[in-house]
Write an enzyme that holds these catalytic residues in place. Structure first.
Site, PDB file in Angstrom:
ATOM      1  N   SER A   1      96.285 -45.230  57.988  1.00 17.65           N
ATOM      2  CA  SER A   1      96.122 -45.660  56.599  1.00 17.65           C
ATOM      3  C   SER A   1      97.366 -46.446  56.186  1.00 17.65           C
ATOM      4  CB  SER A   1      95.983 -44.440  55.703  1.00 17.65           C
ATOM      5  OG  SER A   1      97.207 -43.724  55.725  1.00 17.65           O
ATOM      6  N   LYS A   2      97.288 -47.095  55.048  1.00 19.10           N
ATOM      7  CA  LYS A   2      98.434 -47.875  54.544  1.00 19.10           C
ATOM      8  C   LYS A   2      99.682 -47.018  54.461  1.00 19.10           C
ATOM      9  CE  LYS A   2      97.469 -52.107  52.546  1.00 19.10           C
ATOM     10  NZ  LYS A   2      96.164 -52.444  52.038  1.00 19.10           N
TER      11      LYS A   2
END
Ligand code: GLU
Length: 473
Positions: free
Chosen positions: A242-243
């Protein structure tokens, strides 16, 4: 003589160069460079809606920043559509492909039926053997591959091993859309063939495509390049990256102040190992990198490891080189442009003198920049809250008492200012810290900095005294 290796990186410019793409590029580059081969770059911009110029620029810029170069001109896939069409027509003429006139409604129906019956084959081949004379008027057909109906398609993957698909589960996929544009599947095969690519190294999200691409190669009688599908990068907990866990563009890593050399070293170890060696010079990486040593389970992204590796690289980088690296990233870090505008040969000298003390503490160029701010700060210094709290009336008085000692110092250096301060604390019965901390606050505006006598030495006598006078009681 073995054939020269030709590897390629083939990003779709629908987004920036993310960390997974950068690793794919690096693996291809290392593989080619380690074998005296070629590294090619192909921008897969056939998706006209989603491909953008800024994304192309970011990909080229990101690769360049990482030190990944490529041979020859960048190939833009869209510019080759006439060639892709030509090959589709060639397959058609050879009876290896056919025109399909199924309407969107029919296709939806087929897909729904397949889903209901749990079949992976979405298209039922209804135009495969049908007489084109039955084509409905005014309908523009797509061209589909006449894929083998029986038997199996196998890929001898350098990472995944032998992977086999039952042809009965693969449908006759589209090569050319009704508007005459090629699909990704066709374009990749034609381009890799025409570019003489010998090795396709890419993310394992393309493994299923490898089966379909193999069928196209076979239909054309072309040799299938060696394939290596690398497991994707996961987050530290094993979930999809994920970011928050690092699924960012390469430009974000540059803006966070990581060195390209450290980044390369970090990326090469994401999914590839060479014994238990952790750090590699670029030459070592090129010499050691190979496909069989790529792991089959997903690598986990670990910010802490990247940061500590970066700190290690920073300490090992020569001071002048580190300044060059810092100057290179100034446009990308907050407040960096201010320093860029002020940079003079004199300031560069000051930075160079301060670098040994600064780089010990910094794990990134951003931290380095931040801890060096006092060097170019303008008087009177802006004090942070901790520094303000330290500069009590008593501290102002102490600074006032120290000033004449410093004024009398005619051989300004870390050692001589230290001698001055030590003589002063001995005479007044104070602890060194009682004097050093206010000095630090007055000279840097903060309560943490490189060793205080180094700070005095780097700032020089005039600037040090001026800053101290600003804070003297
Ligand atoms: N353009 C594809 C992507 O960015 C890669 C295609 C390939 O490497 O074959 O995912």
């Amino acid at each position: 003589m073995t054939e020269p290796v030709v590897a390629r990186f083939a990003p779709s410019p629908t987004g920036f160069l993310h960390i997974g793409g950068a690793r794919t590029a690096l693996f291809n580059w290392l593989y080619a460079r380690g074998r005296g081969g070629k590294m090619l770059l192909r921008i897969e911009d056939t998706d006209r809606e989603r491909s953008t110029e800024p994304a192309i620029a970011a990909i080229l810029d990101g690769l360049t920043w990482l030190g990944i170069d490529w041979d020859g001109d960048t190939v833009y896939q869209f510019s080759r559509s006439a060639r892709h069409r030509e090959i589709a027509e060639q397959l058609l003429a050879a009876g290896k492909a056919y025109r399909c006139y199924a309407s969107p409604e029919e296709l939806t129906e087929m897909r729904e039926a397949a889903r209901r019956e749990g079949r992976s084959k979405l298209y039922d081949g209804r135009w495969r053997d049908r007489d084109p004379g039955q084509a409905p008027p005014g309908v523009k057909p797509v061209i589909r591959l006449k894929a083998p109906a029986n038997g199996e398609t196998a890929v001898e993957d350098k990472v995944q091993g032998r992977v086999v698909w039952q042809n009965g589960n693969l449908d006759d996929f589209v090569l050319l859309r009704s508007d005459g544009t090629p699909t990704y599947m066709l374009a990749v095969v034609v381009d890799d063939h025409d570019m003489n690519v010998t090795h396709v190294i890419r993310g394992d999200d393309h493994l299923n495509n490898a089966a379909r691409q193999t069928q196209i190669y076979n239909a054309l009688g072309w040799r299938v390049p060696a394939m290596a599908h690398i497991p994707l990068i996961h987050g530290p907990d094993g979930s999809k990256l994920s970011k928050r866990h690092g699924a960012l563009g390469v430009d974000a890593y540059r803006a966070m102040g990581y060195l390209p050399s450290a980044m390369r070293n970090y990326l090469v170890r994401l999914g590839w190992a060479h014994g238990d060696q952790e750090t590699f010079t670029t030459e070592e990486m090129i010499a050691a990198f190979d496909l069989p040593a790529i792991g089959r389970s997903p690598a986990r992204f670990d910010f802490a490891k990247l940061e500590s590796l970066n700190g290690q690289y920073m300490r090992a980088t020569a001071d002048a080189d580190l300044i060059a690296e810092l100057e290179r990233v100034l446009p990308f870090i907050a407040g960096g442009n201010q320093l860029a505008a002020k940079m003079t040969p004199a300031l560069r000298e000051t930075l160079l003198a301060a670098m040994p003390g600064l780089k010990e503490r910094a794990k990134s160029l951003v931290e380095l920049f931040d801890s060096a701010r006092f060097l170019w700060a303008e008087r009177p210094l802006a004090l942070d809250d901790n520094a303000k709290a330290l500069l009590t009336p008593q501290a102002h008085l102490l600074i006032g008492e120290l000033i004449p000692k410093f004024e009398a110092n005619n051989s300004w250096s870390a050692a001589s200012t230290e001698a001055d301060v030590r003589a002063f604390v001995e005479r007044s019965g104070l602890k060194l810290g009682t004097v050093a901390q206010p000095l630090r606050a007055a000279l840097t505006g903060r309560t943490t900095s490189p060793p205080i006598f180094d700070v005095l030495a780097v700032l020089g006598k005039d600037e040090s005294l001026a800053r101290l006078r600003d804070q003297a009681g």
